[in-house]
Design an enzyme around this catalytic site. Structure first.
Site, PDB file in Angstrom:
ATOM      1  N   ASP A   6     -19.403 -38.535  16.041  1.00 24.92           N
ATOM      2  CA  ASP A   6     -18.759 -39.876  15.951  1.00 24.92           C
ATOM      3  C   ASP A   6     -19.397 -40.897  15.083  1.00 24.92           C
ATOM      4  O   ASP A   6     -19.043 -41.879  15.037  1.00 24.92           O
ATOM      5  CB  ASP A   6     -17.899 -40.396  16.968  1.00 24.92           C
ATOM      6  CG  ASP A   6     -16.572 -39.805  17.364  1.00 24.92           C
ATOM      7  OD1 ASP A   6     -15.926 -39.297  16.512  1.00 24.92           O
ATOM      8  OD2 ASP A   6     -16.218 -39.656  18.715  1.00 24.92           O
TER       9      ASP A   6
ATOM     10  N   GLU B 112     -16.494 -30.948  16.850  1.00 27.63           N
ATOM     11  CA  GLU B 112     -15.194 -31.470  17.852  1.00 27.63           C
ATOM     12  C   GLU B 112     -14.541 -30.440  18.252  1.00 27.63           C
ATOM     13  O   GLU B 112     -14.346 -30.566  19.681  1.00 27.63           O
ATOM     14  CB  GLU B 112     -14.674 -32.644  17.067  1.00 27.63           C
ATOM     15  CG  GLU B 112     -13.592 -33.118  18.296  1.00 27.63           C
ATOM     16  CD  GLU B 112     -13.236 -34.464  18.106  1.00 27.63           C
ATOM     17  OE1 GLU B 112     -13.463 -35.163  16.975  1.00 27.63           O
ATOM     18  OE2 GLU B 112     -12.342 -35.289  18.923  1.00 27.63           O
TER      19      GLU B 112
ATOM     20  N   THR C  81      -8.100 -39.388  13.855  1.00 29.20           N
ATOM     21  CA  THR C  81      -6.947 -38.185  13.773  1.00 29.20           C
ATOM     22  C   THR C  81      -5.481 -39.261  13.775  1.00 29.20           C
ATOM     23  O   THR C  81      -4.655 -39.183  13.247  1.00 29.20           O
ATOM     24  CB  THR C  81      -6.705 -37.290  14.745  1.00 29.20           C
ATOM     25  OG1 THR C  81      -8.224 -36.673  14.771  1.00 29.20           O
ATOM     26  CG2 THR C  81      -5.701 -36.470  14.560  1.00 29.20           C
TER      27      THR C  81
ATOM     28  N   ASP D  14     -17.141 -33.728  12.536  1.00 33.55           N
ATOM     29  CA  ASP D  14     -16.003 -34.306  12.948  1.00 33.55           C
ATOM     30  C   ASP D  14     -15.058 -34.139  11.996  1.00 33.55           C
ATOM     31  O   ASP D  14     -14.952 -34.676  10.839  1.00 33.55           O
ATOM     32  CB  ASP D  14     -15.867 -35.939  13.123  1.00 33.55           C
ATOM     33  CG  ASP D  14     -14.842 -36.178  14.165  1.00 33.55           C
ATOM     34  OD1 ASP D  14     -13.670 -35.525  13.916  1.00 33.55           O
ATOM     35  OD2 ASP D  14     -14.641 -37.221  14.745  1.00 33.55           O
TER      36      ASP D  14
ATOM     37  N   ASP E  80      -7.247 -30.859  11.383  1.00 35.66           N
ATOM     38  CA  ASP E  80      -8.641 -30.694  12.058  1.00 35.66           C
ATOM     39  C   ASP E  80      -8.818 -29.606  12.080  1.00 35.66           C
ATOM     40  O   ASP E  80     -10.290 -29.272  11.898  1.00 35.66           O
ATOM     41  CB  ASP E  80      -8.420 -31.372  13.365  1.00 35.66           C
ATOM     42  CG  ASP E  80      -7.794 -32.694  13.679  1.00 35.66           C
ATOM     43  OD1 ASP E  80      -8.472 -33.719  14.126  1.00 35.66           O
ATOM     44  OD2 ASP E  80      -6.856 -32.941  13.333  1.00 35.66           O
TER      45      ASP E  80
ATOM     46  N   ILE F 132     -11.822 -34.174  11.391  1.00 37.25           N
ATOM     47  CA  ILE F 132     -11.137 -35.500  10.992  1.00 37.25           C
ATOM     48  C   ILE F 132     -11.302 -36.463  12.298  1.00 37.25           C
ATOM     49  O   ILE F 132     -11.082 -36.614  13.034  1.00 37.25           O
ATOM     50  CB  ILE F 132      -9.423 -35.192  11.369  1.00 37.25           C
ATOM     51  CG1 ILE F 132      -9.151 -33.994  10.266  1.00 37.25           C
ATOM     52  CG2 ILE F 132      -8.780 -36.537  10.974  1.00 37.25           C
ATOM     53  CD1 ILE F 132      -8.788 -34.422   8.874  1.00 37.25           C
ATOM     54  N   ASP F 133     -12.188 -37.631  11.601  1.00 36.33           N
ATOM     55  CA  ASP F 133     -12.516 -38.791  12.760  1.00 36.33           C
ATOM     56  C   ASP F 133     -11.479 -39.622  12.397  1.00 36.33           C
ATOM     57  O   ASP F 133     -11.089 -40.106  11.201  1.00 36.33           O
ATOM     58  CB  ASP F 133     -13.729 -39.095  12.113  1.00 36.33           C
ATOM     59  CG  ASP F 133     -14.150 -40.337  13.102  1.00 36.33           C
ATOM     60  OD1 ASP F 133     -13.834 -40.419  14.329  1.00 36.33           O
ATOM     61  OD2 ASP F 133     -14.468 -41.571  12.574  1.00 36.33           O
TER      62      ASP F 133
END
Ligand code: AMP
Ligand code: MG
Length: 338
Positions: A277, A76, A134, A129, A53, A131-132
């Site tokens: 998101d 994020e 995770t 984001d 991330d 890593i959407d």
């Protein structure tokens, strides 16, 4: 045409930038996932965060700083946790991965790049984001690198890098999906050598009983009992597809599923959504012919800061099923949800 950098005049400079940045970042995330032993940190909200991330956010923020230096970034993650003395090794790992792409990276620069994500939400900004999903990333399931450009409260373009997604059963895993307002939605194989890009188009299913429903894999990210009720109410007979991340919106845009409810969970009924998101998935689906609203049928309003303060939940569909889904939801809302 190379999906890494579509050169057609159809696409703007911003789009070419975003496609290249997301592709590189998604390949970096997948390299970290497959080669490293990942020990996630836990954020204040109890959700996990990993070196991937942070590395993805640092990389994309740095590229944005170089290419569109005046544009704010709303992302994020922040560097508070990894700056702590006890997390020295974590920061050093992140820096090693970023430096593989950007040789000038130092620990200090990496933290500064990550913190570019605290930008303001004005007339024009990017949202990321890194890593959407995770949790999906940690399980080896679906996840997405999600970048979008917002102008005047509306999404102008969005790119999703989904390293674990496969649209072409004969091809390799990894989908890069992208859309720009008024120009359609497209996808290509994530890996650099592949060259073809194809249009994304939603399904034409108009009968709820034949529709495929998408649902979050994580049961506490939605309200599963209400999703089940809605399925019954709409007489949906097909098995739902459980999936993490905005990869769900790419699947809808590709016509491989038909409807997705993002319902607030029972213990957080007033939860509003983070803009990162939703933004890239929303434009991808709309440009593929689908529809995205909140649970009241209102358009998503990206002019309210880091969260969609004027919206509750999300309903995403192929368009043809939207009205029926909203009608079914209305009953739920009035009677239960709020
Ligand atoms: P999904 O992969 O569809 O389950 O959605 C992933 C997103 O769920 C993450 O990006 C989070 O922002 C969001 N999320 C995390 N915790 C919660 C929660 N308790 N309720 C609803 N959404 C959440
Ligand atoms: Mg997310």
């Amino acid at each position: 045409m190379n999906p890494a950098a579509p050169r057609s005049p159809l696409f703007s400079r911003e789009m070419r930038f975003a496609v290249h940045a997301v592709r590189t970042a998604a390949l970096l995330a997948e390299k970290i996932r497959t080669h490293e032993k990942i020990a996630p940190l836990t954020k204040k909200d109890q959700s996990p965060v990993t070196i991937a991330d942070f590395a993805v956010q640092a990389y994309i923020a740095s590229r944005l700083e170089a290419e569109f230096s005046k544009d704010p970034l709303v992302a994020e993650e922040n560097s508070v946790e990894v700056r702590k003395k006890a997390k020295e090794e974590v920061l050093s790992e992140i820096t090693r991965h970023v430096a593989a792409l950007l040789p000038s990276a130092t620990e200090n620069k990496v933290c500064k790049w990550i913190d570019r994500g605290a930008g303001g939400t004005g007339q024009r900004f990017w949202t990321l984001d890194p890593i959407d999903g995770t949790k999906g990333f940690l399980r080896g399931d679906q996840y997405a690198v999600a970048l979008a450009l917002i102008e005047k409260g509306k999404v102008r373009l969005g790119v999703l890098g989904c390293p674990r997604l496969r649209f072409d059963t004969r091809g390799p895993r990894g989908v890069l999906a992208f859309a720009e307002k008024g120009k359609g939605s497209y996808w290509g194989i994530l890996r650099p050598r592949s060259s073809r890009i194809r249009r994304l188009k939603v399904s034409n299913c108009a009968d709820p009983s034949q529709a495929v429903l998408l649902r979050s894999m994580e049961t506490n990210h939605t309200n599963t009992s209400r999703v089940d009720l809605l399925r019954k109410k709409l007489r949906m007979t097909k098995k739902p597809m459980l999936m993490d991340s905005l990869a769900k919106l790419a699947v809808l845009a590709a016509g491989r599923a038909d409807v997705f409810f993002r319902l607030p969970s029972a213990n957080e009924p007033d939860r509003t959504e983070w803009i990162w998101d939703q933004a890239s998935g929303a434009i991808l689906l709309e440009e593929a012919g689908g529809k995205v609203t909140d649970l009241h049928g209102r358009a998503l309003d990206f002019s309210t800061g880091r969260k969609l303060e004027k919206n509750i939940g999300v309903l995403a569909s192929n368009g043809r099923l939207h009205k029926r889904a909203l009608e079914a939801l209305d009953y739920e809302l009035v009677s239960n949800i709020r």
